[in-house]
Design an enzyme around this catalytic site. Sequence first.
Site, PDB file in Angstrom:
ATOM      1  N   LYS A 177       0.800  -1.221   0.000  1.00 59.15           N
ATOM      2  CA  LYS A 177       0.000   0.000   0.000  1.00 59.15           C
ATOM      3  C   LYS A 177       0.837   1.278   0.000  1.00 59.15           C
ATOM      4  O   LYS A 177       0.389   2.307  -0.510  1.00 59.15           O
ATOM      5  CB  LYS A 177      -0.964  -0.002   1.195  1.00 59.15           C
ATOM      6  CG  LYS A 177      -2.048  -1.064   1.096  1.00 59.15           C
ATOM      7  CD  LYS A 177      -3.025  -0.960   2.260  1.00 59.15           C
ATOM      8  CE  LYS A 177      -4.121  -2.010   2.154  1.00 59.15           C
ATOM      9  NZ  LYS A 177      -5.136  -1.874   3.215  1.00 59.15           N
ATOM     10  N   ASP A 203     -10.263   2.333   1.591  1.00 53.33           N
ATOM     11  CA  ASP A 203     -10.419   1.887   2.979  1.00 53.33           C
ATOM     12  C   ASP A 203     -11.096   2.967   3.825  1.00 53.33           C
ATOM     13  O   ASP A 203     -11.950   2.666   4.662  1.00 53.33           O
ATOM     14  CB  ASP A 203      -9.053   1.549   3.594  1.00 53.33           C
ATOM     15  CG  ASP A 203      -8.483   0.237   3.094  1.00 53.33           C
ATOM     16  OD1 ASP A 203      -9.272  -0.659   2.758  1.00 53.33           O
ATOM     17  OD2 ASP A 203      -7.249   0.116   3.039  1.00 53.33           O
TER      18      ASP A 203
END
Length: 274
Positions: A69, A106
């Site tokens: 990420k 997210d």
Amino acid sequence: MSPRRAAVLGSPIAHSLSPALHRAAYAALGLDQWSYGRFEVDEAGLPGFLEEVRGDPSWAGLSLTMPLKRAVIPLLDEITGTAASVEAVNTVVFGEGGRRTGDNTDIPGMIAALRERGVEKVETAAILGAGATASSALAALAVVCAGPVTAYVRSEARATEMRGWGERLGVEVRIADWAEADGALGAPLVIATTPAGTADVLADAVPGAPGTLFDVLYEPWPTPLAAAWSGRGGALVSGLDLLVHQAALQVELMTGRSPAPLDVMREAGTAALG
């Protein structure tokens, strides 16, 4: 319609529920020419993978899990403000000429999961843990929480990180030692971001009539903390709720189709978990 491709990358990746969720969405949306795979890719292999797919116009996008990420950011053409706010990208969308845009679903996924359970705004909140997921939780709380957030951490280094994220995100972060983590359970919203088993010891400390627990784990479910919380009448948001909402946003970004079929995706995730 020409075939289109998407996939999830990470290491380890065999456990990922993303293929089940995305494939269910494609089927429900009638996207018969779309496919979604999974690839074991670590930080060292990521640049090569991205170069390999750059020239293939069938690729629509990628989902990224750990440890990619943050590693992906220097390899992208641009990232959104949401991704930049926590220096984490979990979604890459391919545009014209293979242009690579990084995004983070997210954070809006957490907000959507909370709202689905009726949590629109709280006065205070607590976060258990201070890892990568905790920064996304803080970003979500910048929207959901009107007042201070107390983070329960194990080390001064983690405390410094959380204070830094709080300053960056505009959230008042108060630090407490993990040894006092049972004190978190009285908050109207508790977000547990710790690895499996870490918060199990808190199950016996759940108070009567607790607020809302957002436990980002989804396997095994319920966790001992979640089971105790529900048993005392508290509201629960699970890791599967988060996974479904963030995946739904990925489907919308990659396919251009909206809204994604949340219920179908949740059913697929539940089935995949057995």
